[in-house]
Each structure stands twice: as structure tokens, then as C-alpha cells.
Design an enzyme around this catalytic site. Structure first.
Site, short mmCIF file in Angstrom:
data_model
loop_
_atom_site.label_atom_id
_atom_site.label_comp_id
_atom_site.label_asym_id
_atom_site.label_seq_id
_atom_site.Cartn_x
_atom_site.Cartn_y
_atom_site.Cartn_z
N GLU A 1 -13.19 4.86 -3.55
CA GLU A 1 -11.70 5.18 -3.13
C GLU A 1 -11.12 6.13 -4.31
O GLU A 1 -11.12 5.93 -5.38
CB GLU A 1 -10.86 3.72 -3.10
CG GLU A 1 -9.41 3.85 -2.62
CD GLU A 1 -9.60 4.14 -0.97
OE1 GLU A 1 -10.48 3.51 -0.26
OE2 GLU A 1 -8.83 5.09 -0.26
N ASP A 2 -10.45 7.25 -3.70
CA ASP A 2 -9.74 8.11 -4.49
C ASP A 2 -10.45 8.54 -5.93
O ASP A 2 -9.95 8.57 -7.01
CB ASP A 2 -8.37 7.56 -5.37
CG ASP A 2 -7.67 7.35 -4.12
OD1 ASP A 2 -7.63 7.83 -2.76
OD2 ASP A 2 -6.50 6.89 -4.24
N ARG B 1 -8.28 10.75 -8.60
CA ARG B 1 -7.50 11.49 -7.66
C ARG B 1 -6.65 10.41 -6.79
O ARG B 1 -6.81 10.17 -5.64
CB ARG B 1 -8.39 12.38 -6.63
CG ARG B 1 -7.60 13.46 -5.86
CD ARG B 1 -7.80 13.33 -4.57
NE ARG B 1 -7.44 12.28 -3.69
CZ ARG B 1 -7.47 11.88 -2.68
NH1 ARG B 1 -8.20 12.65 -1.82
NH2 ARG B 1 -7.41 10.52 -2.12
N ASN C 1 -0.43 13.60 2.66
CA ASN C 1 0.54 12.75 2.10
C ASN C 1 0.97 13.17 0.77
O ASN C 1 0.19 14.06 0.02
CB ASN C 1 -0.29 11.42 1.92
CG ASN C 1 -0.56 10.62 3.54
OD1 ASN C 1 0.37 10.83 4.06
ND2 ASN C 1 -1.69 10.26 3.32
N TYR D 1 0.74 -1.05 -0.03
CA TYR D 1 -0.19 -0.05 -0.02
C TYR D 1 0.81 1.09 -0.05
O TYR D 1 2.06 1.34 -0.35
CB TYR D 1 -1.03 -0.17 1.30
CG TYR D 1 -2.12 0.78 0.78
CD1 TYR D 1 -2.89 0.68 -0.35
CD2 TYR D 1 -2.61 1.96 1.59
CE1 TYR D 1 -4.01 1.53 -0.81
CE2 TYR D 1 -3.31 2.85 1.23
CZ TYR D 1 -4.14 2.73 -0.06
OH TYR D 1 -5.08 3.56 -0.08
N LYS E 1 -5.99 -2.15 -1.27
CA LYS E 1 -6.78 -2.00 -0.29
C LYS E 1 -7.42 -3.22 -0.03
O LYS E 1 -7.56 -3.67 1.14
CB LYS E 1 -8.02 -1.05 -0.56
CG LYS E 1 -7.35 0.58 -0.50
CD LYS E 1 -8.08 1.29 0.78
CE LYS E 1 -7.06 2.53 0.92
NZ LYS E 1 -7.58 3.63 1.87
N ASN F 1 -3.12 6.05 10.12
CA ASN F 1 -3.38 5.61 8.78
C ASN F 1 -4.58 4.94 8.76
O ASN F 1 -4.98 4.19 9.70
CB ASN F 1 -2.21 4.16 8.86
CG ASN F 1 -2.29 3.60 7.72
OD1 ASN F 1 -3.12 3.23 7.04
ND2 ASN F 1 -0.73 3.10 7.42
N ASP G 1 -13.59 6.04 1.85
CA ASP G 1 -12.71 5.87 2.65
C ASP G 1 -11.84 7.15 2.89
O ASP G 1 -11.21 7.47 3.98
CB ASP G 1 -11.62 4.66 2.56
CG ASP G 1 -10.79 4.54 3.60
OD1 ASP G 1 -10.98 4.38 4.63
OD2 ASP G 1 -9.41 4.62 3.44
N ASP G 2 -11.64 8.16 1.94
CA ASP G 2 -11.00 9.14 2.15
C ASP G 2 -11.49 10.34 2.80
O ASP G 2 -11.00 10.98 3.30
CB ASP G 2 -10.86 9.87 0.48
CG ASP G 2 -10.23 8.74 -0.40
OD1 ASP G 2 -9.23 8.38 -0.35
OD2 ASP G 2 -10.90 8.54 -1.52
P1 NAI Z 1 -8.55 17.96 -1.29
O1 NAI Z 1 -7.94 18.54 -2.58
O2 NAI Z 1 -10.03 17.45 -1.13
O3 NAI Z 1 -8.44 19.27 -0.42
C1 NAI Z 1 -7.16 20.06 -0.18
C2 NAI Z 1 -7.88 21.27 0.58
O4 NAI Z 1 -6.51 21.98 0.96
C3 NAI Z 1 -8.66 22.39 -0.04
O5 NAI Z 1 -9.61 22.69 0.68
C4 NAI Z 1 -7.58 23.36 -0.68
O6 NAI Z 1 -8.38 24.52 -0.58
C5 NAI Z 1 -6.60 23.49 0.59
N1 NAI Z 1 -5.27 24.13 0.25
C6 NAI Z 1 -4.43 23.61 -0.67
N2 NAI Z 1 -3.45 24.28 -0.65
C7 NAI Z 1 -3.60 25.32 0.40
C8 NAI Z 1 -2.94 26.12 0.85
N3 NAI Z 1 -1.64 26.53 0.48
N4 NAI Z 1 -3.28 26.93 1.81
C9 NAI Z 1 -4.59 26.61 2.68
N5 NAI Z 1 -5.09 25.54 2.07
C10 NAI Z 1 -4.65 24.89 0.98
O7 NAI Z 1 -7.66 17.06 -0.86
P2 NAI Z 1 -7.95 15.87 0.40
O8 NAI Z 1 -8.39 14.64 -0.13
O9 NAI Z 1 -8.61 16.47 1.30
O10 NAI Z 1 -6.65 15.57 0.97
C11 NAI Z 1 -5.70 16.63 1.35
C12 NAI Z 1 -4.26 15.99 2.03
O11 NAI Z 1 -4.54 14.96 3.07
C13 NAI Z 1 -3.58 15.09 1.05
O12 NAI Z 1 -2.36 15.50 1.20
C14 NAI Z 1 -3.94 13.66 1.36
O13 NAI Z 1 -2.83 12.88 0.88
C15 NAI Z 1 -3.92 13.71 2.77
N6 NAI Z 1 -4.91 12.78 3.43
C16 NAI Z 1 -4.20 11.86 4.42
C17 NAI Z 1 -4.89 10.77 5.08
C18 NAI Z 1 -4.46 10.33 6.13
O14 NAI Z 1 -3.56 10.66 6.80
N7 NAI Z 1 -4.89 9.31 6.71
C19 NAI Z 1 -6.17 10.48 4.29
C20 NAI Z 1 -6.74 11.24 3.09
C21 NAI Z 1 -6.03 12.33 2.76
#
Ligand code: NAI
Length: 614
Positions: free
Chosen positions: A281-282, A191, A446, A138, A209, A490, A304-305
Site C-alpha cells: 500500500e502506498d 506515497r 484524489n 479511511y 485499511k 472506491n 491495492d494501488d
Molecule cells: P502516479 O504518480 O503513479 O501517476 C501519475 C501519472 O499522471 C503519471 O503518469 C504522470 O506522468 C501523469 N501526469 C501527471 N500530471 C500530468 C499532467 N498534467 N498531464 C498529463 N499527465 C500527467 O500516481 P497514481 O498512483 O497513478 O495516482 C494518480 C491519481 O489517481 C492520484 O490522484 C490518486 O489519488 C488517484 N487514485 C485513485 C484511486 C481510486 O479512485 N480508486 C486509487 C488510486 C489512485
């Protein structure tokens, strides 16, 4: 009937009636689907896979672990070297083999090949070495595998349904050879992790997954189905890549896309039943929330996201209460990011706050959010407050500078899910430490390169007082005479156990309380030692136990709330759960009642194993 495996059936009467002579010659059935299967005359029924096909079937293959009797009865004697090995010896060899590869992608390919060759060995290896191998099957390696999918694609695993199949989606689903699918992970590849639109190459995600479904929750592999909905890709590099294996066209959007996904959902239920669990997913942000809202009351589904991430993050928050001695409702939350992950976490945090006695409004009041356009403020000129964002928009002057927002709000909990690398600057971390005895900082983005801060930065800029967790794994941090081992939020702590509990209780619709139950269960699994080491999560090696605990708690909840549909109610939940889990250990390939008319015709001496050198 004796069932040895999903496809191996031997009739009792055939065996009982057969004390006679073993028919020497194998006959080859011709002209029907079992054409290639060799069957021994009257001893073994036509369902039994014999000869070389037995070794080539990953569900039946045990490699050198077949006994002499099995080798002879199954017609594979002589097709392998003389040596007999235990599964433990094979596992040791696999462990050494994985480590011999320098590059993670090659380790991934080795494991894929093992999966294709010997299913039980693959899943036992994975489940017993989860800390070491989860990052290969993964994240993060699976991301690389998706990027190189066209290059490494060898043989089919999972179902590809394209937009050209619209009107015939059910027919495509019918082509899947397994009749008893219970859990599906589906993506449209828009995504993939933090890597963007990878189109059909996203198949690595559902495959990975579902491997965790089996390794971490004991789902039977044939009950799991990975699916890609290939509606094209907007990734120009892929469209021009001669190795790209998906539809070479721009993404279909709008009504046609929605009709296609509707038809897919209907097709799954038609083939596998209403209770089939469908994990999204994604998908792109805009579609993820839409589909969740659209389908959650009609199908057994979750995203899951959004929900898995929320659950694991809230679990960390609940565990932090034992360090700070405060209730969640004593905190002020500030999120950087207001996307799928952040909104999901905020919504579930609200539920946790309500459980502590706050009203919905009071709970939302405690949560401040910042996106690419600055603080979510009711009157900000950019607007962009659609969907759940509006619940968190405050009556506050528009403000964009994040450091200034931190100074103004003075949060006790800072959560990053923005993919804005380094956004939690030393200055911001110092501020957090200046107005909190124990500041809580979650840098969830991430991969590691996108994290809002590193573990080291968090500890060093708060004098070691931070309560930290991350989305990607960080190594230990040494500060003076203290060593911290920050935990990783995680999703794998959550989704396998939730799915197991939902399926075993026959819950039709997965509500938010179920994810909160999962959060609480994981938080309760965190020991005082884990907390003292700086981790808000139990060790990754304990996920299997967490999955069973989560499933048991969900079952209890489901029967209490009368949303279970499996009756009678099991008397002992744990026994019930465990009795449905996959057995990673080899089982005899011949029925217990098997009797040779004569002893096997070749004798062998057991060979003492010699310890392998890495
Ligand atoms: P998304 O694209 O849906 O949301 C991103 C958000 O961040 C948006 O609201 C955007 O406006 C904001 N943003 C982007 N650049 C910014 C900046 N410079 N300043 C302020 N706000 C900003 O993405 P999603 O799915 O919410 O994922 C976000 C991050 O969270 C990714 O890196 C993803 O890998 C991580 N993630 C972590 C998980 C975990 O730790 N278990 C699980 C799912 C996602």
C-alpha cells in the site's frame, strides 16, 4: 475447553468440578507474565482475565453491557455504575458522540479511542454506518491523521520495522503478540494517498485499511497486522519537525532497501506461514510495480494501488455496458496519466477485452495513454516509455496538447488518473459529448481537489448525457428536473472481498483473473435503480454483501482452477465464508454451562432505557 475469546480459556473440568463454593478472595499471581491478572481460585483457569484488566482489554470489554452475573463472576462488580445497557444503546450513544465533534480529525480520534477501548463496539459501529464513517477511518480523514501522526500518536497499533533492524527483522516480527496473523497491510510511507512522502506517519493507512478488512469483510481483528517499513523520509518538513516519530534520516534506497524488503517478506512467512496475505500500500511508483512483479509468484501478495484500483475502475466500465448497450470492445479508451493507477486499469481492461474475444494486440490497440510528456508515442523525443507503458505506445506523431489529442483520437471512454486538477476542461467534455451519445468519463484522481473534473462539470458540459464516476465522493447534481447521484470508484468495494476469498481458499498467488472476477461481481451488484440514478456502483452500505459475494466467486474459481489449497472443498460456499467471519455482537463472557452455586448476591431491577437526544 471453552474459548470465550482469543485469550479467555476455561477448562471444562475446572467448571464441572466446581459446584462447590466460589472462592471469595481473589489471588494475584506474581512473578510471571500473568502477574497483573487476578484469578479466582479454582473456578476459572489462569487463562481467564479478571478484575479491572477485563475492562481494560478492548477484546473483552463490553462496558455497561456486562450482566450482573458476569460482573460478579469476573470480579468487575462495582467497578462500573449500576446501569446495564444493550449494545444497541451503546451504538446509539457512540453515533451521537461522533457527531458532536465538529472536526473530522476529532471524530477520527474518538473512533481510535473507541477501538482501543471496546473492539466489538467499534467494529459494529463502523460496519453499520459505513457511508458515514468510512470517510473518517479511511480517506480523506485518514490522510489528515497521517499528516498529524506525530501529534496524535497515543498508543501502539501496528508494527514499525526500521532499516536499522536489517539482519534482525524476524526478531522484530516475533515481538508482535498475536500468533495467528493472516493478513498484513504494509507501507513504506513514500506515497501516502495524494500527499506524498510521509515516512513513518503513513501507519494510518495500514491501520485504516485493516479496520475495513474487519468492518467490510469480517476479518477477525487479531488476524490483521498493520506494518510500516521505516526506511527514512525525503520529506524535509518532517525531517525538521520536532514531532516526527520516524527515523530522522533520508530514505535508504538501492540494494540495502531491496534486501530489507526481502528480509521482511521472508520474516513474515517464517513466522506466519506461506499463505499469509501481504497487501502493499502506498509505496512509491517505481517500487510498487517492481515489488509486484518480483513477489507475486513467490508470495501471496497484491498491490491495492495498482490492482485494487484497476479492479474497481473496470467494474465501473463493466456496469456502463448496461447503460450504453455496447461491449467494452466497441470502445476507444483514452487515459490521462500513465502511472500506478492508470497502468493497472489499462492492464486489467486488456484482460476484460480479451475475455470478450479480442487478441492481446487488438486489446492494447484500443487503449491510448497520455502522461506528463504527452501521448505515449513510440518515437516521442522524451522517451520515458519504460515498463508496461511501452505496451500502449502508438505509432503516432508526438503530441502534447490534451484537448487536441481528444479531438484526434475521439475516445468513447476518458479516464483520468493523473492528479492533474481540472484537466478535463469544459471544452474537452463538450468534445466528448459531440462524438458520443453517452460519453463515459471517469475522473479518478484524489483527493477531490485533484479530480480532473467535478461531477457537476461533467454533467453540465455534456447535457447530462455523461456516464460519470469519480475517485473522491461528489454530492448529487441537479440539472433541471433531473438529479444525478454519481458513484465513487472506491477500492473498498474490492480489496476486502478479494482478500477474504484468497485466504479462505488458500490461494498461493493472486492472479489478474481474480481481480476481474471481483470487478464482475461488483458490476453485477449494481441495480437498475443505481444506474438510473447515475451511479455505476452499488451503495457503499452494500459493500459487506459485495465482499461476501466476491469471496464466494473467488472460492468457486479457485476450486475449479485447482489453485485452492484448503480441502475438503466446502459444500456451501456462502455458509463457509459466513462461518469464518467476525461476530461484531457481544457474546456471553461466561461459558453456557456456567452455574452459580448460589444466585448472585445482589439483585437489581432492569432500568427502562430513555431515548437519547442528539
Ligand atoms: P502516479 O504518480 O503513479 O501517476 C501519475 C501519472 O499522471 C503519471 O503518469 C504522470 O506522468 C501523469 N501526469 C501527471 N500530471 C500530468 C499532467 N498534467 N498531464 C498529463 N499527465 C500527467 O500516481 P497514481 O498512483 O497513478 O495516482 C494518480 C491519481 O489517481 C492520484 O490522484 C490518486 O489519488 C488517484 N487514485 C485513485 C484511486 C481510486 O479512485 N480508486 C486509487 C488510486 C489512485
Amino acid at each position: 475447553m471453552f474459548a470465550l475469546g482469543p485469550r479467555v480459556v476455561i477448562s471444562r473440568s475446572a467448571i464441572a468440578g466446581q459446584k462447590a463454593v466460589l472462592v471469595e478472595t481473589l489471588r494475584v499471581l506474581k512473578a510471571d507474565e500473568t502477574q497483573k491478572r487476578h484469578v479466582t481460585g479454582d473456578i476459572i483457569s489462569p487463562g481467564q482475565v479478571l478484575g479491572i484488566e477485563h475492562l481494560r482489554d478492548p477484546r473483552l470489554n463490553k462496558g455497561l453491557a456486562f450482566t450482573l452475573e458476569e460482573r460478579q463472576a469476573l470480579g468487575i462488580h462495582g467497578l462500573q455504575p449500576a446501569r446495564f445497557k444493550s449494545q444497541e444503546e451503546q451504538i446509539e450513544l457512540c453515533r451521537i458522540s461522533v457527531e458532536r465533534y465538529q472536526e473530522d480529525l476529532n471524530k477520527y480520534l474518538y473512533l481510535t479511542e473507541l477501538h482501543d477501548r471496546n473492539e466489538k463496539l467499534f467494529f459494529r459501529l463502523l460496519s453499520e454506518n459505513i457511508e458515514r464513517l468510512m470517510p473518517i477511518v479511511y480517506t480523506p480523514t485518514v490522510g489528515l491523521a497521517c499528516q498529524k501522526f506525530g501529534l496524535i500518536y497515543r498508543r501502539p497499533r501496528g508494527l514499525f520495522i526500521t532499516i536499522n533492524d536489517i539482519g534482525h527483522v524476524y526478531e522484530v516480527i516475533k515481538n508482535w503478540p498475536e500468533p495467528n496473523v493472516k493478513a498484513i497491510v504494509v507501507t513504506d510511507g513514500e506515497r501516502i494517498l495524494g500527499l506524498g512522502d510521509l515516512g513513518a506517519c503513513g501507519m494510518g493507512i495500514p491501520v485504516g485499511k485493516l479496520a475495513l478488512y474487519t468492518a467490510l469483510a469480517g476479518f477477525k481483528p487479531h488476524e490483521c497486522l498493520p506494518i510500516v517499513l521505516d526506511v527514512g523520509t525525503n520529506n524535509q518538513t518532517l525531517l525538521e519537525d520536532p514531532l516526527y516519530v520516524g527515523l530522522r534520516q533520508k530514505r535508504t534506497t538501492g540494494k540495502l532497501y531491496d534486501d530489507f524488503v526481502d528480509e521482511f517478506m521472508e520474516g513474515i512467512v517464517k513466522r506466519y506461514g506461506q499463505n499469509t496475505l501481504i497487501q502493499f500500500e502506498d509505496f512509491g511508483n517505481h517500487n510498487a510495480f517492481r515489488f509486484l512483479d518480483k513477489y507475486r509468484e513467490e508470495y501471496c501478495t497484491f498491490n491495492d494501488d495498482i490492482q485494487g484500483t484497476a479492479s474497481v475502475a473496470v467494474s465501473g466500465l463493466l456496469a456502463s455496458k448496461r447503460v450504453t448497450g455496447k461491449n467494452l470492445s466497441d470502445n476507444k479508451f483514452l487515459f490521462l496519466g500513465a502511472g500506478e493507477a492508470a497502468i493497472g486499469i489499462a492492464d486489467l481492461t486488456v484482460k476484460a477485452l480479451e475475455n470478450e474475444g479480442l487478441s492481446l494486440e487488438e486489446a492494447r490497440d484500443r487503449i491510448w495513454m497520455v502522461d506528463i510528456d504527452g501521448l505515449l508515442a513510440v518515437d516521442r523525443p522524451e522517451g520515458n516509455l519504460e515498463g508496461h507503458k511501452k505496451f500502449y505506445a502508438k505509432k503516432h506523431a508526438p503530441i502534447k496538447d490534451f484537448a487536441a489529442i481528444v479531438q484526434e483520437i475521439k475516445p468513447s471512454i476518458l479516464i483520468g488518473a493523473s492528479a492533474a486538477a481540472g484537466a478535463f476542461t469544459p471544452e474537452i467534455l463538450e468534445s466528448m459529448a459531440s462524438f458520443n451519445e453517452r460519453p463515459i468519463v471517469f475522473a479518478l484522481s484524489n483527493p477531490t481537489s485533484k479530480a480532473e473534473c467535478t461531477a457537476e462539470q461533467a454533467y453540465f458540459n455534456t447535457g447530462g448525457r455523461v456516464i460519470f464516476c469519480s475517485g473522491s465522493p461528489f454530492g448529487k447534481v441537479v440539472m433541471g428536473d433531473k438529479t444525478y447521484y454519481p458513484g465513487q470508484g472506491n477500492n473498498a468495494y474490492i480489496f476486502p472481498g478479494v482478500s477474504l476469498g484468497v485466504l479462505l481458499s488458500g490461494i498461493h498467488h493472486i492472479n489478474e483473473q481474480i481481480f476481474l472476477i471481483a470487478s464482475e461481481t461488483v458490476a453485477e451488484s449494481v441495480s437498475e435503480d443505481d444506474l438510473a440514478r447515475g451511479s455505476l456502483y452499488p451503495p457503499l452500505s452494500s459493500i459487506k454483501e459485495c465482499s461476501v459475494n466476491i469471496a464466494c466467486r473467488i472460492l468457486e474459481y479457485a476450486y475449479q482452477e485447482r489453485i485452492a489449497s484448503v480441502y475438503p472443498k466446502p459444500k456451501d460456499m456462502r455458509k463457509y465464508v459466513e462461518s469464518h467471519q467476525y461476530n461484531y455482537n457481544y457474546e456471553p463472557s461466561l461459558p453456557q454451562t456456567w452455574q452459580w452455586p448460589n444466585p448472585p448476591y445482589i439483585k437489581t431491577k432492569p432500568m427502562e432505557p430513555i431515548k437519547l437526544k442528539a
